[in-house]
Design a protein around this motif. Structure first.
Motif, mmCIF file in Angstrom:
data_model
loop_
_atom_site.group_PDB
_atom_site.id
_atom_site.type_symbol
_atom_site.label_atom_id
_atom_site.label_comp_id
_atom_site.label_asym_id
_atom_site.label_seq_id
_atom_site.Cartn_x
_atom_site.Cartn_y
_atom_site.Cartn_z
ATOM 1 N N THR A 119 -30.297 5.179 -6.524
ATOM 2 C CA THR A 119 -29.194 6.054 -6.128
ATOM 3 C C THR A 119 -29.657 7.112 -5.129
ATOM 4 O O THR A 119 -29.027 7.328 -4.083
ATOM 5 C CB THR A 119 -28.593 6.748 -7.362
ATOM 6 N N VAL A 120 -30.756 7.757 -5.453
ATOM 7 C CA VAL A 120 -31.292 8.797 -4.575
ATOM 8 C C VAL A 120 -31.737 8.188 -3.244
ATOM 9 O O VAL A 120 -31.569 8.803 -2.177
ATOM 10 C CB VAL A 120 -32.461 9.535 -5.265
ATOM 11 N N TYR A 121 -32.298 6.991 -3.301
ATOM 12 C CA TYR A 121 -32.722 6.284 -2.078
ATOM 13 C C TYR A 121 -31.533 6.087 -1.135
ATOM 14 O O TYR A 121 -31.621 6.309 0.070
ATOM 15 C CB TYR A 121 -33.327 4.937 -2.468
ATOM 16 N N GLN A 122 -30.386 5.701 -1.715
ATOM 17 C CA GLN A 122 -29.195 5.463 -0.909
ATOM 18 C C GLN A 122 -28.544 6.767 -0.436
ATOM 19 O O GLN A 122 -27.898 6.801 0.618
ATOM 20 C CB GLN A 122 -28.172 4.652 -1.716
ATOM 21 N N LEU A 123 -28.708 7.833 -1.224
ATOM 22 C CA LEU A 123 -28.102 9.116 -0.866
ATOM 23 C C LEU A 123 -28.898 9.873 0.197
ATOM 24 O O LEU A 123 -28.411 10.849 0.764
ATOM 25 C CB LEU A 123 -27.968 10.002 -2.112
ATOM 26 N N GLY A 124 -30.123 9.431 0.442
ATOM 27 C CA GLY A 124 -30.962 10.123 1.411
ATOM 28 C C GLY A 124 -30.377 10.080 2.807
ATOM 29 O O GLY A 124 -29.596 9.188 3.148
ATOM 30 N N SER A 125 -30.735 11.062 3.606
ATOM 31 C CA SER A 125 -30.247 11.110 4.986
ATOM 32 C C SER A 125 -31.450 11.250 5.923
ATOM 33 O O SER A 125 -32.041 12.337 6.031
ATOM 34 C CB SER A 125 -29.283 12.278 5.170
ATOM 35 N N PRO A 126 -31.845 10.150 6.583
ATOM 36 C CA PRO A 126 -31.243 8.812 6.538
ATOM 37 C C PRO A 126 -31.541 8.101 5.216
ATOM 38 O O PRO A 126 -32.327 8.598 4.407
ATOM 39 C CB PRO A 126 -31.927 8.107 7.711
ATOM 40 N N VAL A 127 -30.914 6.944 5.023
ATOM 41 C CA VAL A 127 -31.133 6.168 3.799
ATOM 42 C C VAL A 127 -32.623 5.867 3.641
ATOM 43 O O VAL A 127 -33.297 5.462 4.600
ATOM 44 C CB VAL A 127 -30.329 4.844 3.842
ATOM 45 N N GLY A 128 -33.142 6.105 2.453
ATOM 46 C CA GLY A 128 -34.556 5.869 2.189
ATOM 47 C C GLY A 128 -35.423 7.091 2.376
ATOM 48 O O GLY A 128 -36.653 7.020 2.239
ATOM 49 N N ASN A 129 -34.808 8.233 2.671
ATOM 50 C CA ASN A 129 -35.569 9.460 2.885
ATOM 51 C C ASN A 129 -35.945 10.087 1.541
ATOM 52 O O ASN A 129 -35.404 11.118 1.127
ATOM 53 C CB ASN A 129 -34.748 10.445 3.716
ATOM 54 N N VAL A 130 -36.860 9.419 0.842
ATOM 55 C CA VAL A 130 -37.336 9.880 -0.450
ATOM 56 C C VAL A 130 -38.818 9.532 -0.551
ATOM 57 O O VAL A 130 -39.270 8.527 0.005
ATOM 58 C CB VAL A 130 -36.531 9.219 -1.603
ATOM 59 N N ASP A 131 -39.567 10.372 -1.234
ATOM 60 C CA ASP A 131 -41.007 10.156 -1.371
ATOM 61 C C ASP A 131 -41.259 9.084 -2.428
ATOM 62 O O ASP A 131 -41.438 9.376 -3.610
ATOM 63 C CB ASP A 131 -41.693 11.469 -1.761
ATOM 64 N N SER A 132 -41.274 7.825 -2.002
ATOM 65 C CA SER A 132 -41.424 6.710 -2.921
ATOM 66 C C SER A 132 -42.797 6.711 -3.604
ATOM 67 O O SER A 132 -42.914 6.292 -4.753
ATOM 68 C CB SER A 132 -41.217 5.377 -2.187
ATOM 69 N N GLY A 133 -43.815 7.174 -2.894
ATOM 70 C CA GLY A 133 -45.147 7.241 -3.482
ATOM 71 C C GLY A 133 -45.198 8.180 -4.677
ATOM 72 O O GLY A 133 -45.793 7.870 -5.711
ATOM 73 N N ALA A 134 -44.553 9.339 -4.523
ATOM 74 C CA ALA A 134 -44.512 10.306 -5.614
ATOM 75 C C ALA A 134 -43.718 9.760 -6.800
ATOM 76 O O ALA A 134 -44.078 9.970 -7.963
ATOM 77 C CB ALA A 134 -43.902 11.621 -5.133
ATOM 78 N N VAL A 135 -42.631 9.039 -6.498
ATOM 79 C CA VAL A 135 -41.818 8.437 -7.568
ATOM 80 C C VAL A 135 -42.636 7.396 -8.320
ATOM 81 O O VAL A 135 -42.644 7.360 -9.555
ATOM 82 C CB VAL A 135 -40.540 7.797 -6.990
ATOM 83 N N PHE A 136 -43.343 6.550 -7.575
ATOM 84 C CA PHE A 136 -44.179 5.511 -8.182
ATOM 85 C C PHE A 136 -45.257 6.137 -9.079
ATOM 86 O O PHE A 136 -45.461 5.718 -10.217
ATOM 87 C CB PHE A 136 -44.820 4.662 -7.084
ATOM 88 N N GLY A 137 -45.935 7.162 -8.553
ATOM 89 C CA GLY A 137 -46.976 7.832 -9.328
ATOM 90 C C GLY A 137 -46.419 8.511 -10.569
ATOM 91 O O GLY A 137 -47.038 8.495 -11.639
#
Length: 242
Positions: A119-137
């Motif tokens: 959800t947050v990935y899709q809400l990002g501007s632009p889409v995908g503007n989220v720290d995926s590495g931090a989420v994974f960790g």
């Protein structure tokens, strides 16, 4: 070991236990993340799951002991522990089997929260503007933290045949390891010892993993604490065998 694991998992899903645990966790975290104004992710104005990863350990502090409190305490109270120990089953097989069943239940409970990331990935501007590495960790940290809480809860359950006592002990010890040590380390009189004391607290290990760089030292430490409490649990079960 697999027989114990299968028995425990079947017991969870053949009763309401697993479904109640999942429903309570997802409802509590969902309200905190999407409804309550002080922690509502939509009010932040940017795509970030920090609040989820900050709040979830405190929910697990209560949820995990609620799952583990019956694991051994119920066996002691009903006298079925003696029956189990007469079978060709080692103490470690019993402990590890119950640990894995409880841990898998918690992991399955955490799994639906992947939708929050999507959800947050899709809400990002632009889409995908989220720290995926931090989420994974952070997810790795949550899974390992859950393992520690399960091991602590099992040990607490092995100390008494009263499930309420096991629950209270599990919550208290888990809270002490997660937040208590770090709070004590902040006291002024520690001086230069403040950092090494804070490093051994679970919240510091969890926070380090949440930075997106999975350091083997953090993983080894959390696994070591888990093994320590499993060893203490095995010692309690061994005393019952005598």
């Amino acid at each position: 070991m697999f027989a114990i694991f299968q028995k425990e998992i079947n017991a969870f899903f053949s009763s309401l236990t697993a479904y109640i645990v999942m429903a309570v966790f997802l409802t509590a975290v969902g309200l905190l993340m999407w409804v309550f104004p002080d922690t509502n992710l939509l009010n932040y104005g940017y795509a970030d799951l920090t609040s989820f990863f900050n709040l979830t350990p405190f929910v697990l502090l209560f949820l995990v002991p609620a799952v583990t409190m019956r694991s051994l305490a119920e066996e002691f109270r009903n006298g079925t522990i003696e029956l189990l120990l007469t079978k060709p089953l080692s103490d470690w097989h019993l402990v590890i089997g119950k640990f894995l069943a409880d841990w898998v239940l918690i992991i399955l409970t955490l799994a639906p929260t992947i939708l929050y990331y999507i959800t947050v990935y899709q809400l990002g501007s632009p889409v995908g503007n989220v720290d995926s590495g931090a989420v994974f960790g952070s997810y790795i940290g949550l899974v390992l933290l859950a393992a520690v809480f399960v091991a602590v809860g099992l040990w607490a359950s092995s100390l008494s045949d009263n499930q309420i006592v096991a629950f209270v002990l599990g919550v208290f010890i888990s809270f002490l390891l997660f937040a208590g040590i770090g709070a004590v380390a902040k006291l002024d009189f520690w001086g230069s010892l403040s950092y090494p004391i804070s490093w051994i607290s679970l919240d510091q290990q969890y926070a380090d993993l949440g930075r997106g760089l999975v350091d083997s030292r953090n993983v080894i430490y959390l696994v070591s604490v888990t093994v320590l409490f499993l060893w203490l649990t095995q010692g309690q079960v061994h005393r019952k065998r005598k």
